[in-house]
Write a protein that holds these residues in place. Structure first.
Motif, PDB file in Angstrom:
ATOM      1  N   ASP A 191      -5.866   2.259   1.254  1.00  0.00           N
ATOM      2  CA  ASP A 191      -6.517   1.751   2.471  1.00  0.00           C
ATOM      3  C   ASP A 191      -7.563   2.766   2.913  1.00  0.00           C
ATOM      4  O   ASP A 191      -7.243   3.750   3.575  1.00  0.00           O
ATOM      5  N   SER A 198      -4.136  -3.761   5.070  1.00  0.00           N
ATOM      6  CA  SER A 198      -5.188  -3.807   4.046  1.00  0.00           C
ATOM      7  C   SER A 198      -6.073  -5.018   4.293  1.00  0.00           C
ATOM      8  O   SER A 198      -5.589  -6.085   4.669  1.00  0.00           O
ATOM      9  N   ASP A 222      -4.490  -2.595  -5.400  1.00  0.00           N
ATOM     10  CA  ASP A 222      -3.649  -2.943  -4.252  1.00  0.00           C
ATOM     11  C   ASP A 222      -4.352  -4.039  -3.461  1.00  0.00           C
ATOM     12  O   ASP A 222      -5.497  -3.878  -3.054  1.00  0.00           O
ATOM     13  N   VAL A 223      -3.659  -5.161  -3.278  1.00  0.00           N
ATOM     14  CA  VAL A 223      -4.312  -6.305  -2.634  1.00  0.00           C
ATOM     15  C   VAL A 223      -3.819  -6.450  -1.195  1.00  0.00           C
ATOM     16  O   VAL A 223      -2.709  -6.024  -0.873  1.00  0.00           O
ATOM     17  N   THR A 250       0.832  -1.204   0.000  1.00  0.00           N
ATOM     18  CA  THR A 250       0.000   0.000   0.000  1.00  0.00           C
ATOM     19  C   THR A 250       0.868   1.256   0.000  1.00  0.00           C
ATOM     20  O   THR A 250       0.574   2.232  -0.708  1.00  0.00           O
TER      21      THR A 250
END
Ligand SMILES: Nc1nc2c(ncn2[C@@H]2O[C@H](COP(=O)(O)OP(=O)(O)OP(=O)(O)O)[C@@H](O)[C@H]2O)c(=O)[nH]1
Ligand SMILES: [Mg+2]
Length: 631
Positions: free
Chosen positions: A26, A37, A57-58, A14
C-alpha cells in the motif's frame, strides 16, 4: 512465478504480503490514510527458487474490482485470503469466480486472523471454503490457518509457495512477445518505463517492439524481471521495460500492450466461448452491454449471442464480443465480463477466434469454425478447421492467432494432412482431400470445354480460375492449376489451358486461311500488322476477315489485343514476359509505360494498347500511373 492475492476487503491481504515479503504494497497516500488498498501493489521475495517470487496484492473493496482484474490477468498462483473471524464474504465469492473464469488451477487459501478465533471456528470456515472451492479450478487448493500479526502459520505458507514454485514447469517462451502493461511512468534520465506481466514469448535488451494497439515503434533499453536487472526475460515473469522511441505524443497507460511486431493485430470483434455465472441475476440478452477485462485492459462491448437468443445463468455458449475500440487478443486468452449497470462480475470465458470475427460469415459456418478451433490440441484444431473451411484457410492467420513459433508451425505442417501453398510471402492451406478434388475439378472443366468446343484450342485460364473461385481461395486455385501444368496433366498455350492430348479440329477452309494469317503475323515479331493491313495482304474484304478473326479468336488461335489487332498466343506470352521481368527488376515490383516501351520497342501507341490488354487479361494491375503483376 507470479502470485496474486484475492479476497474480501480488510481480510488481511496486504498484511499477509508484508509478512511474506517484508514489503508494504500500500504505497499511495490515500491507501495509507484509509488503511485500505485501492490499486494493485507489487512485492518480491526469495523463496529458495532460481528466481524471486512476484506478488501482486489486489484491493478487496468492490469499488476497485477493475484494478483487481488488471492484477490477476497473468498470474500463476492464487492466494485466496479469508479472515477466519468474518468467513466467506461477497468479494471472497466474486474474486474466486474471477480466478475460476481465468482458469487458475494453482493456489492456496490463507485463513488469516486465526489469532482471533478458536479451533472450531477454523474448522467451520475451512469446511465452508472446501464446499465453495469444490466446483472451481481451485478445488485442490490447501488451506493455511495463520496470523500475520503473531506470525503463526506464515512459515508453512511460505514453504508451500516455495515448493509450488519449484514444482511448476517453466512456462514455454515460444511465440511472439506480449506484455500486458499495468503501469507506465517516466524516470528522470531514463525515459518511459512500463511494467506488466509477460503473457508469451521473450524479450532481449535492444529488441524492436511495438506499443499496441497504437502501433508505435519502440526499442528496449533496459529490462528488470522479477525486480532484478536482466538482459532478457520471458513468459511468466513480471517485467519493467525501459523503452526508447518517438514517445512524445503517445499516451501509454494500463491496458496497453508491448508486443513483437507480428503480434500487433488489433481487432474490434472477437469470437469467444462465454460462460454466465450461475449466480448471475438474469439471463444475458443479445447485444447486452458489458465491460470486458482482457489482459490488463478494460473495454465496453456488446455481446452478440451466436447460438440461442439468451444465455441462462450457469450456461455456456459461443458468442462474439463487439468491442468499443480495437484491442489485442489471441486464441486461448481468458477474459472476465462485468455488467455495465451493476458492475458485478457476471461471467467470462476464452478467446477462440480473432481472425474471422470481423468477416461476414453465415452463422452455421461460424459456429462450425468455433467448435473446430475450440479443440485444445493445435493439430486437431487445424485438422478440424480444414474440414470446415473447404475452400482453404490463410495458414499465417492461424499460426499467429495461436502465437506459434516457427519450429511449432513447421512441425504442424508436417503433422496435419494438408496442402500448403506459399505465394508472395503469404501461406494458404487446404485439406489434402480438397486439394485433390480441386485439381480433378480443374481437369474436368478443361475436359468439358474440349467436349463442347472441339474446334477450340482450349479454355481461357481466367475462366477456369473464375469457376474454381467458389471452391477455393484464389491463391490455392491458381496453385492447383500450376501443379497440373507442372505434372503435365494440363498444357498452357498463350492464355489457354488444354489437355495434352487435345487436338483442335478446324474446318478445312478455316485452317487454310488461318495458316495464311499466321504466316503474316509470325515474321512481324512483337509488332504484327493491323487487320486492315492483313486484309490488303490477303486481298480480302476487311469485314469478312474481321468476322473470321473474331471467330478464330474465340477458339483461341489468336488473341484480340485491340479492336484492330490480333496477335499470336506466343506473341502475347512474350509481351507478358516483358512486363514480368520489368516488375521483377524494380525494387517495388512496379513499372511504367515508358520503361515498357523502351524494353519492348513497340512504340508508344501499341504500348498503351498492349498494357491495357494485359490489365484486362488479369496479368497486370494499374494504379497511379504504374503497373504491377496481378498475382
Ligand atoms: N489480528 C489480526 N489482524 C490482522 C491480521 N491480518 C490483518 N490484520 C488486520 O486487518 C486489517 C486489514 O488488513 P489489510 O491487510 O489491510 O487487509 P486487506 O485485505 O489488504 O484489505 P484491502 O486491501 O482493503 O482489501 C488491518 O488492520 C490489519 O492489521 C491477522 O492475521 N490478525
Ligand atoms: Mg490491501
Amino acid at each position: 512465478m507470479i502470485v496474486a492475492t484475492a479476497g474480501h476487503v480488510d481480510h488481511g491481504k496486504t498484511t499477509l504480503v508484508r509478512a511474506l515479503t517484508g514489503v508494504d504494497t500500500d504505497r499511495l497516500p490515500e491507501e495509507k490514510a484509509r488503511g485500505m488498498s485501492i490499486d494493485i501493489g507489487f512485492a518480491y521475495a526469495d523463496l529458495g527458487g532460481a528466481q524471486l517470487v512476484g506478488f501482486v496484492d489486489v484491493p478487496g473493496h468492490e469499488r476497485f474490482l477493475r484494478n483487481m482484474l488488471a492484477g490477476v490477468a497473468a498470474i500463476d498462483f492464487a492466494l485466496l485470503v479469508v479472515a477466519a473471524d468474518d468467513g466467506v464474504m461477497p468479494q471472497t465469492r466474486e474474486h474466486l469466480a474471477v480466478l475460476d473464469l481465468l482458469g487458475i488451477r494453482l493456489g492456496a487459501v490463507a485463513l488469516t486472523k486465526a489469532d482471533r478465533v478458536d479451533a472450531s471456528r477454523i474448522a467451520g470456515v475451512t469446511r465452508e471454503l472446501h464446499a465453495l472451492l469444490a466446483p472451481t479450478c481451485l478445488r485442490d487448493a490447501p488451506s493455511f490457518p495463520l496470523s500475520s500479526t503473531t506470525g503463526v502459520g506464515i512459515d508453512a505458507l511460505r514453504r508451500h509457495l516455495g515448493a509450488a514454485q519449484q514444482g511448476r514447469a517453466a512456462r514455454s517462451r515460444d511465440g511472439n512477445f506480449r506484455l500486458a502493461i499495468d503501469r507506465s511512468f517516466s524516470v528522470a534520465g531514463a525515459g518511459l518505463v512500463v511494467t506488466g506481466a509477460v503473457l508469451s514469448g521473450s524479450v532481449q535488451e535492444g529488441d524492436a517492439l511495438l506499443l499496441s494497439p497504437a502501433g508505435v515503434s519502440v526499442r528496449v533499453r533496459g529490462i528488470h524481471a522479477q525486480d532484478r536487472p536482466v538482459a532478457s526475460a520471458g513468459a511468466g515473469m513480471r517485467c519493467a521495460l525501459n523503452l526508447a522511441g518517438d514517445l512524445k505524443r503517445v499516451d501509454v497507460s494500463r491496458g496497453d500492450w508491448v508486443v513483437a511486431a507480428a503480434a500487433h493485430a488489433p481487432v474490434s470483434r472477437i469470437d469467444v466461448r462465454l460462460r454466465l455465472l450461475a449466480d448471475a441475476d438474469r439471463p444475458l440478452a443479445h447485444w447486452a452491454p458489458v465491460q470486458v477485462h482482457l489482459g490488463a485492459a478494460s473495454l465496453s462491448a456488446n455481446v452478440v449471442l451466436l447460438q440461442d437468443r439468451t444465455l441462462a445463468p450457469g450456461a455456456q455458449a459461443y458468442a462474439q464480443l463487439a468491442l468499443e475500440r480495437p484491442a489485442l487478443a489471441m486464441h486461448g486468452d481468458r477474459f472476465v465480463l462485468r455488467s455495465q449497470s451493476g458492475q458485478r462480475v457476471i461471467g467470462g470465458g476464452v478467446v477462440i477466434d480473432t481472425t474471422a470475427a470481423g468477416r461476414r460469415i453465415a452463422r452455421p459456418l461460424r459456429l462450425a469454425r468455433l467448435s473446430a478451433l475450440d479443440r485444445g490440441e493445435v493439430g486437431k484444431a487445424l485438422a478440424a478447421l480444414l474440414e470446415v473451411e473447404t475452400a482453404g484457410i490463410v495458414l499465417d492467420e492461424f499460426v499467429l492467432a495461436r502465437n506459434l513459433s516457427e519450429p511449432q508451425a513447421a512441425s504442424l505442417r508436417q503433422s496435419v494432412e494438408m496442402q500448403v501453398v506459399t505465394v508472395g510471402g503469404s501461406t494458404h492451406a487446404m485439406h489434402s482431400r480438397g486439394w485433390r478434388s480441386l485439381q480433378d475439378r480443374a481437369l474436368a472443366l478443361v475436359e468439358a470445354w474440349h467436349a463442347q468446343h472441339p474446334d477450340s484450342l482450349g479454355i481461357a485460364e481466367s475462366l477456369v480460375l473464375g469457376q474454381l473461385r467458389g471452391e477455393a481461395l484464389a491463391p490455392l486455385a491458381r496453385a492447383a492449376v500450376r501443379a497440373l501444368l507442372e505434372q503435365g496433366a494440363l498444357v498452357r498455350d498463350g492464355l489457354l489451358l488444354r489437355l495434352p492430348g487435345h487436338r483442335a479440329e478446324l474446318a478445312e477452309q478455316d485452317g487454310a486461311l488461318l495458316a495464311q494469317v499466321v504466316a503474316l503475323l509470325q515474321p512481324a515479331g512483337l509488332r504484327p500488322p493491323i487487320v486492315g493491313e492483313l486484309a490488303a495482304a490477303l486481298a480480302m474484304e476487311r469485314a469478312a476477315l474481321m468476322a473470321f478473326l473474331e471467330r478464330i479468336g474465340r477458339l483461341g488461335y489468336l488473341e484480340q489485343i485491340a479492336s484492330n489487332r490480333y496477335f499470336l498466343p506466343q506473341t502475347v506470352t512474350a509481351l507478358a514476359a516483358i512486363a514480368l521481368s520489368l516488375a521483377q527488376e524494380s525494387a517495388h515490383g512496379e513499372f511504367d509505360a515508358a520503361s515498357y516501351r523502351n524494353r519492348s520497342g513497340i512504340g508508344r501507341n501499341l504500348t498503351v494498347e498492349v498494357l491495357e490488354y494485359l490489365d484486362r487479361a488479369g496479368y497486370t494491375r494499374y494504379a497511379n500511373g504504374r503497373r504491377r503483376m496481378a498475382q
